[in-house]
Design a protein around this motif. Structure first.
Motif, short mmCIF file in Angstrom:
data_model
loop_
_atom_site.label_atom_id
_atom_site.label_comp_id
_atom_site.label_asym_id
_atom_site.label_seq_id
_atom_site.Cartn_x
_atom_site.Cartn_y
_atom_site.Cartn_z
N ALA A 178 -8.77 1.42 -2.32
CA ALA A 178 -8.25 2.16 -1.18
C ALA A 178 -6.89 2.76 -1.52
O ALA A 178 -6.62 3.93 -1.23
CB ALA A 178 -8.13 1.24 0.03
N ILE A 179 -6.04 1.97 -2.18
CA ILE A 179 -4.70 2.44 -2.54
C ILE A 179 -4.79 3.61 -3.51
O ILE A 179 -4.08 4.61 -3.37
CB ILE A 179 -3.87 1.30 -3.17
CG1 ILE A 179 -3.58 0.24 -2.12
CG2 ILE A 179 -2.57 1.84 -3.74
CD1 ILE A 179 -2.91 -1.00 -2.67
N ILE A 180 -5.70 3.51 -4.49
CA ILE A 180 -5.85 4.61 -5.46
C ILE A 180 -6.28 5.89 -4.75
O ILE A 180 -5.74 6.96 -4.99
CB ILE A 180 -6.87 4.23 -6.56
CG1 ILE A 180 -6.30 3.09 -7.41
CG2 ILE A 180 -7.20 5.43 -7.43
CD1 ILE A 180 -7.25 2.56 -8.45
N ALA A 181 -7.25 5.74 -3.83
CA ALA A 181 -7.73 6.92 -3.10
C ALA A 181 -6.60 7.56 -2.30
O ALA A 181 -6.43 8.78 -2.30
CB ALA A 181 -8.89 6.54 -2.20
N ILE A 182 -5.81 6.72 -1.62
CA ILE A 182 -4.69 7.25 -0.82
C ILE A 182 -3.65 7.88 -1.75
O ILE A 182 -3.08 8.93 -1.46
CB ILE A 182 -4.05 6.14 0.04
CG1 ILE A 182 -5.08 5.56 1.01
CG2 ILE A 182 -2.85 6.69 0.82
CD1 ILE A 182 -4.64 4.29 1.70
N GLY A 183 -3.42 7.24 -2.90
CA GLY A 183 -2.45 7.76 -3.87
C GLY A 183 -2.87 9.12 -4.40
O GLY A 183 -2.05 10.04 -4.50
N ILE A 184 -4.16 9.28 -4.73
CA ILE A 184 -4.65 10.56 -5.23
C ILE A 184 -4.44 11.65 -4.19
O ILE A 184 -4.03 12.76 -4.50
CB ILE A 184 -6.15 10.46 -5.61
CG1 ILE A 184 -6.31 9.56 -6.83
CG2 ILE A 184 -6.73 11.84 -5.89
CD1 ILE A 184 -7.74 9.35 -7.24
N ALA A 218 -3.53 5.35 6.87
CA ALA A 218 -4.79 5.51 6.15
C ALA A 218 -5.35 4.16 5.73
O ALA A 218 -6.56 3.90 5.87
CB ALA A 218 -4.58 6.40 4.92
N GLU A 219 -4.47 3.28 5.23
CA GLU A 219 -4.95 1.97 4.80
C GLU A 219 -5.49 1.18 5.99
O GLU A 219 -6.50 0.50 5.89
CB GLU A 219 -3.84 1.18 4.09
CG GLU A 219 -4.34 0.00 3.28
CD GLU A 219 -4.55 -1.26 4.10
OE1 GLU A 219 -5.32 -2.13 3.67
OE2 GLU A 219 -3.95 -1.40 5.20
N ALA A 220 -4.79 1.30 7.13
CA ALA A 220 -5.26 0.59 8.33
C ALA A 220 -6.65 1.07 8.71
O ALA A 220 -7.54 0.26 9.01
CB ALA A 220 -4.28 0.81 9.48
N VAL A 247 0.83 -1.21 0.00
CA VAL A 247 0.00 0.00 0.00
C VAL A 247 0.87 1.25 0.00
O VAL A 247 0.67 2.17 -0.81
CB VAL A 247 -0.93 0.02 1.24
CG1 VAL A 247 -1.59 1.37 1.39
CG2 VAL A 247 -1.96 -1.08 1.15
N GLY A 248 1.87 1.27 0.90
CA GLY A 248 2.74 2.44 0.99
C GLY A 248 3.46 2.70 -0.32
O GLY A 248 3.47 3.82 -0.82
N VAL A 249 4.05 1.64 -0.88
CA VAL A 249 4.85 1.80 -2.10
C VAL A 249 3.97 2.30 -3.25
O VAL A 249 4.31 3.28 -3.93
CB VAL A 249 5.54 0.47 -2.50
CG1 VAL A 249 6.12 0.56 -3.89
CG2 VAL A 249 6.63 0.15 -1.49
N VAL A 250 2.82 1.66 -3.46
CA VAL A 250 1.98 2.04 -4.60
C VAL A 250 1.38 3.43 -4.41
O VAL A 250 1.43 4.26 -5.32
CB VAL A 250 0.86 0.99 -4.84
CG1 VAL A 250 -0.02 1.43 -5.99
CG2 VAL A 250 1.46 -0.37 -5.10
N ALA A 251 0.85 3.70 -3.20
CA ALA A 251 0.21 5.00 -2.97
C ALA A 251 1.22 6.13 -3.10
O ALA A 251 0.95 7.17 -3.70
CB ALA A 251 -0.46 5.04 -1.60
N VAL A 252 2.42 5.93 -2.54
CA VAL A 252 3.44 6.97 -2.63
C VAL A 252 3.92 7.12 -4.09
O VAL A 252 4.16 8.24 -4.56
CB VAL A 252 4.62 6.69 -1.68
CG1 VAL A 252 5.78 7.63 -1.94
CG2 VAL A 252 4.17 6.82 -0.23
N SER A 253 4.02 6.00 -4.81
CA SER A 253 4.46 6.09 -6.21
C SER A 253 3.47 6.88 -7.05
O SER A 253 3.87 7.71 -7.88
CB SER A 253 4.61 4.68 -6.82
OG SER A 253 5.51 3.94 -6.05
N ILE A 254 2.16 6.63 -6.82
CA ILE A 254 1.14 7.40 -7.55
C ILE A 254 1.33 8.88 -7.26
O ILE A 254 1.39 9.72 -8.18
CB ILE A 254 -0.28 6.96 -7.14
CG1 ILE A 254 -0.55 5.52 -7.58
CG2 ILE A 254 -1.33 7.90 -7.73
CD1 ILE A 254 -1.88 4.97 -7.10
N GLY A 255 1.44 9.22 -5.97
CA GLY A 255 1.58 10.62 -5.57
C GLY A 255 2.86 11.24 -6.11
O GLY A 255 2.86 12.36 -6.63
#
Lengths: 316, 286
Positions: free
Chosen positions: B148-154, B217-219, B88-96
């Motif tokens: 959830a990951i997409i929302a956090i990434g956005i 956030a994911e938690a 989650v951290g890697v993907v969300a941060v990568s999107i951002g």
């Protein structure tokens, strides 16, 4: 002032419009057919068509958006599909839980953070400072809903001082209702107080280096008097800004915390709306949340300019 | 020839291991990554195996942290859950990072109305509560880890856009950029060859902190049932399940929280340490 005010007000309105547009696009345009979202994929063609006609979904999206925003501007939140009643009374009822909860949490946050932050700054580089910083570092790292569960474990399961959740309602008396909000407010306040204490500490440290503080001390004023009268007052500018942002965080934080303590507030209303696929309710409550958060930031901007006139001059 | 950024990077690395909060944060983060990597190859028991007869066992030699309501081994679930949090951290941060830094660099390179538009968009991102965005997403597309990951990434995009622009503007004002422009390099080339390498340290610091926020956030989303879905173990959902058993098995509500808090603490400490190392002025001011 008027130019500054007009600029800020225009930004506020633009943000609100944009928010409503995003909410509308995500809920009504992205999924293709909102009627299908509401009824699920197994609905028959007739029921879908009937619902579309009832909700006015047969009209073009742009028209629906304008109608919705125009109604919102007059304070008309429309009808809830699942509850078959007007949305505003539903919201007002839930606000009676969420708003006091957020305010209690904010008061707790402010008191804790100012005391700890100023104390840490006054004892800069001493053990007390290090301890407060360590605790606040931990506070920032703990998820608020887990802290809420730990509070339930200690105060409800072990000690039995508070109930593990639920809300008796204000009609059952002021104290029982307030008591039901104590643990949730504490859970919400921990993280925000940890953040605010750190900011207060560094703002106070920064201000203590100013010349006028040295002058005040040289005049013979006592240490505590200088700290609380001169330093804190000037250090408050960044602190107040963060507090504004934090009230928004606390308000949206209630969404999670209300689930932990099964409190019948706005957050739970959103969740029920999601499981009921009540799009109108989700839309309106989301916009309301965003409205409150954006308005608070707007007020903080004004307050900020009132505290520090230099900002206004720069903006014009 | 080494660029200034690379030289600074080497200096940072040497001081890093002597920096207390970076070293302790780094150790915690290494532990998180190590546990997740280990769980790919080995866990004490299966994290998915349901054994109702073994349900709610207290910690013992066989099940170090006990078992949950379905008889699954808690330690194994926590270990596999670490994979989830890292992902989650890697993907969300990568999107951002990707979208945000691109926007920030564009704003700094173009200035004018482009910069204005990017910044107003970022302002909006800050005004709109992240959890609401996630709820909207899951209301429409259904609850899932990916949504959830997409929302956090956005939510991360405006953060990186703002920081990327501010840092890039500083670099654009430097003499070596002026020299590059005089040499006839275009905006894109200057951005890629000079601006990006020089703002990288600042981006790494912010990425560390956003990583921690993404885990939190994911938690929260998984706790609410909007994130990772069963049977995949996630720390947030473990806490949700534990809460229903809080009177009979209180310990179940303790372990996943410790896992989240330690991971976030490690990343935060590492981010703080990195910030001191990247910007020594801040370290002195503290």
């Amino acid at each position: 002032m008027s130019v500054f005010l007009a600029r800020r007000l225009a930004t506020l309105l633009a943000t609100l419009l944009f928010t409503s547009l995003v909410v509308f696009l995500v809920l009504e345009v992205l999924p293709g057919d909102p009627a299908e979202v509401i009824l699920g994929t197994e609905a028959t063609a007739e029921t879908l068509a009937a619902l579309r006609a009832k909700l006015g979904l047969d009209r073009p999206a742009a028209e629906r958006y304008v109608t919705w925003v125009a109604a919102l501007a007059t304070g008309d939140f429309g009808l809830s599909h699942a509850y078959s009643q007007r949305i505003w009374p539903l919201i007002a009822e839930r606000m009676a839980v969420t708003l006091p909860l957020a305010v209690m949490a904010m008061v707790l946050t402010t008191v804790l953070a100012l005391l700890l932050g100023v104390y840490a700054a006054a004892h800069h580089n001493k053990p007390a400072d290090a301890a407060i910083m360590a605790v606040s570092q931990l506070g920032i790292s703990i998820p608020s809903f887990w802290f809420a569960i730990l509070l339930i474990l200690l105060f409800a399961v072990e000690l039995g001082w508070f109930s593990a959740g639920g809300f008796p309602g204000w009609s059952k008396g002021f104290w029982p209702a307030l008591q039901a909000l104590v643990l949730p407010a504490a859970a919400l306040a921990l993280v925000q107080a940890a953040i605010l204490a750190r900011i207060t500490r560094s703002a106070v440290l920064e201000t203590m280096r100013e010349d006028y503080v040295r002058t005040a001390r040289a005049k013979g004023l006592g240490r505590d008097r200088v700290l609380w009268r001169h330093v804190l007052r000037n250090a408050l500018v960044p602190v107040v800004t963060i507090m504004g942002l934090q009230f928004g965080n606390l308000l949206t934080g209630t969404i999670v915390i209300e689930q932990v303590f099964t409190l019948p507030g706005l957050g739970r209303l959103v969740f029920q709306a999601i499981s009921n696929r009540d799009l109108a309710l989700i839309e309106n409550v989301t916009v309301l949340f965003a409205f409150i958060v954006v308005s608070i930031n707007f007020l903080v901007d004004l307050l900020y300019a009132a505290i520090d006139p230099r900002l206004k001059a720069r903006d014009v | 020839m080494s660029s200034p950024a690379a030289l600074a990077g080497r200096g940072v690395l040497r001081r890093a291991l002597r920096h207390p909060s970076f070293a302790s944060g780094g150790a915690l983060t290494l532990l998180l990554v190590g546990v997740a990597a280990l769980s790919l190859a080995w866990t004490p028991h299966s994290a998915y195996l349901i054994q109702v007869r073994q349900r709610l066992l207290p910690p013992s030699g066989l099940h170090w942290l006990g078992t949950d309501t379905l008889g699954r081994d808690v330690l194994s679930m926590l270990m596999v859950g670490a994979q989830n949090s890292i992902m989650v951290g890697v993907v969300a941060v990568s999107i951002g990072l990707t979208a945000g830094v691109a926007l920030g660099l564009l704003a700094a390179a173009r200035r004018g109305w482009v910069e204005e538009a990017v910044m107003r968009l970022a302002d909006f991102g800050f005004a709109f509560p992240a959890i609401l965005l996630a709820i909207l997403f899951t209301a429409v597309f259904g609850p899932s880890a990916v949504n959830a990951i997409i929302a956090i990434g956005i939510f991360n995009v405006p953060v990186f856009a703002r920081i990327g622009r501010a840092a890039a503007n500083v670099v654009w004002a430097r003499e070596f950029v002026l020299a590059a422009r005089a040499a006839g390099k275009g905006r894109l080339r200057i951005t890629l060859e000079h601006v990006l390498p020089n703002i990288l340290p600042i981006l790494v610091v912010q990425a560390t902190i956003q990583f921690a926020i993404a885990i939190l956030a994911e938690a929260a989303l998984s706790y609410l049932g909007l994130g990772t879905q069963p049977p995949n173990p996630s720390w947030g959902r473990m806490l949700n399940e534990a809460q229903t058993m809080i009177f009979t098995a209180p310990l179940l509500a303790v372990f996943p929280g410790i896992a989240i808090a330690l991971s976030v603490l490690g990343l935060n400490l590492m981010g703080d340490g990195l910030r001191d190392l990247v910007d020594p002025r801040l370290a002195r001011a503290r």
